[in-house]
Design a protein around this motif. Structure first.
Motif, short mmCIF file in Angstrom:
data_model
loop_
_atom_site.label_atom_id
_atom_site.label_comp_id
_atom_site.label_asym_id
_atom_site.label_seq_id
_atom_site.Cartn_x
_atom_site.Cartn_y
_atom_site.Cartn_z
N VAL A 136 23.13 60.76 95.07
CA VAL A 136 23.24 61.81 93.24
C VAL A 136 22.05 60.63 92.80
N THR A 137 21.57 61.54 91.80
CA THR A 137 19.65 61.31 90.96
C THR A 137 21.37 61.12 89.38
N ALA A 138 20.49 60.12 89.24
CA ALA A 138 20.89 59.68 87.51
C ALA A 138 20.65 58.58 87.17
N PHE A 139 20.27 58.02 85.88
CA PHE A 139 20.36 56.74 84.97
C PHE A 139 18.52 56.67 85.08
N GLN A 140 17.87 58.05 85.13
CA GLN A 140 15.99 57.96 85.16
C GLN A 140 15.63 58.34 83.49
N ASN A 141 16.53 58.49 83.23
CA ASN A 141 15.65 58.54 80.95
C ASN A 141 16.93 57.72 80.59
N VAL A 142 17.13 56.43 80.83
CA VAL A 142 17.69 55.39 80.31
C VAL A 142 17.11 54.01 80.08
N PRO A 143 16.50 53.84 79.04
CA PRO A 143 15.46 52.90 78.41
C PRO A 143 15.99 51.58 79.62
N ALA A 144 15.36 51.16 80.49
CA ALA A 144 15.88 49.70 80.95
C ALA A 144 16.46 48.19 79.41
N SER A 145 15.94 48.51 78.56
CA SER A 145 15.94 47.53 77.26
C SER A 145 17.38 47.75 76.74
N ALA A 146 17.16 48.98 76.15
CA ALA A 146 18.53 49.37 75.79
C ALA A 146 19.98 49.87 76.98
N VAL A 147 19.19 49.52 78.00
CA VAL A 147 20.69 49.76 78.70
C VAL A 147 21.08 48.04 78.76
N LEU A 198 11.02 64.70 83.15
CA LEU A 198 11.44 64.02 80.82
C LEU A 198 11.33 62.94 80.98
N THR A 199 10.99 61.91 82.26
CA THR A 199 11.22 60.41 81.50
C THR A 199 9.16 59.96 81.88
N SER A 200 8.28 61.03 82.30
CA SER A 200 7.23 60.94 82.20
C SER A 200 7.23 61.46 80.60
N LEU A 201 7.30 62.30 79.98
CA LEU A 201 7.47 62.95 78.62
C LEU A 201 8.25 62.11 77.44
N LEU A 202 9.13 61.27 78.12
CA LEU A 202 9.54 60.30 77.44
C LEU A 202 8.63 58.97 77.07
#
Ligand SMILES: NC(=O)c1ccc[n+]([C@@H]2O[C@H](COP(=O)([O-])OP(=O)(O)OC[C@H]3O[C@@H](n4cnc5c(N)ncnc54)[C@H](OP(=O)(O)O)[C@@H]3O)[C@@H](O)[C@H]2O)c1
Length: 227
Positions: A136-147, A198-202
């Motif tokens: 499964v893929t997940a969490f690619q777009n959540v910023p580590a610091s905010a997590v 999307l992560t590269s956009l972010l």
């Protein structure tokens, strides 16, 4: 073996000593999951676990070498640095048999922050690991610091989950929900290339606006439709 009714599965973070792993570990431990921090070095994993337990105020997190961590877990979350994705999977392939693997890898090339070309990291993982591992893929777009920050509170960030096996995706969505995030099934592992991109956009937006926490939120699907 079927899980005991109501019992939380053990979650291992492979490469859990970096930026993303500790925040996820804190959130799952806070929700009552037994959590293992995995590392190439057991002492580094144990030191991270001690630090996180002090933050948490209990002893739900332990540290182990990656192989032992996988063996002791039902669900493994891959949070190794992006450049070693395939090498790490190749090293850990045998131990991952029978597990649910949640791959958080978001590849991009620096300095231009170029998004990855297909296949997605999740598709690569599923092809390398075969049918005995549910990827499964997940969490690619959540910023580590905010997590990590305010881990006892919901995160203002949504999680797009991809898998060929919808049941496996639903297990990962349950974990994301328990970690304080809204999660949505977004398609099979080929669709995950879009989520990675999307992560590269972010990251580009973080640079442009001089922030650290650009992320995504889904509109148009209400919470009762995701239940
Ligand atoms: N950072 C973010 O905001 C963020 C957000 C979403 C997704 N992601 C994705 O999550 C993954 C982890 O990101 P991160 O920022 O947490 O990475 P990171 O801190 O740079 O590295 C994570 C861990 O990778 C392990 N590692 C380093 N070299 C290795 C090697 N040769 N073989 C095996 N393991 C190795 C290290 O653990 P040990 O030294 O303890 O083994 C390290 O602590 C990446 O794929 C990234 O794309 C990151």
């Amino acid at each position: 073996m079927p899980r005991e009714e109501g019992k939380r599965p053990v979650v291992a973070l492979i490469g859990g000593t970096g930026n993303l792993g500790p925040g996820l570990a804190l959130r799952w431990a806070h929700a009552g999951y037994p959590v293992i921090i995995g590392s190439r070095a057991a002492d580094k994993a144990q030191a991270t676990a001690v630090e996180l337990n002090a933050e948490l105020g209990n002893e739900l997190i332990v540290g182990m070498e990656n192989v032992a961590a996988i063996q002791a877990a039902e669900i493994c979350v891959l949070t190794v640095v992006q450049g070693v994705h395939e090498a790490a999977l190749s090293d850990l392939k045998d131990e991952l048999k029978g597990k649910l693997l949640i791959d958080a890898t978001a590849r991009m090339e620096f300095p231009k922050i170029t998004p990855p070309a297909p296949p997605s990291a999740g598709r690569i993982a599923q092809t390398m690991l075969g049918d005995e591992v549910r990827v499964v893929t997940a969490f690619q777009n959540v910023p580590a610091s905010a997590v990590r920050k305010n881990f006892r509170h919901p995160l203002d960030s949504d999680v797009l989950v991809c898998a060929d096996d919808v049941g496996a995706a639903e297990e990962a969505m349950g974990l994301a929900t328990d970690a304080g995030m809204r999660a949505f099934y977004a398609g099979d592992l080929d669709k995950a290339i879009v989520v990675e991109g999307l992560t590269s956009l972010l990251v580009s937006m973080n640079r442009h606006y001089k922030v650290h926490g650009a992320t995504i939120k889904v509109a148009g699907i209400s919470s009762h439709q995701t239940e």
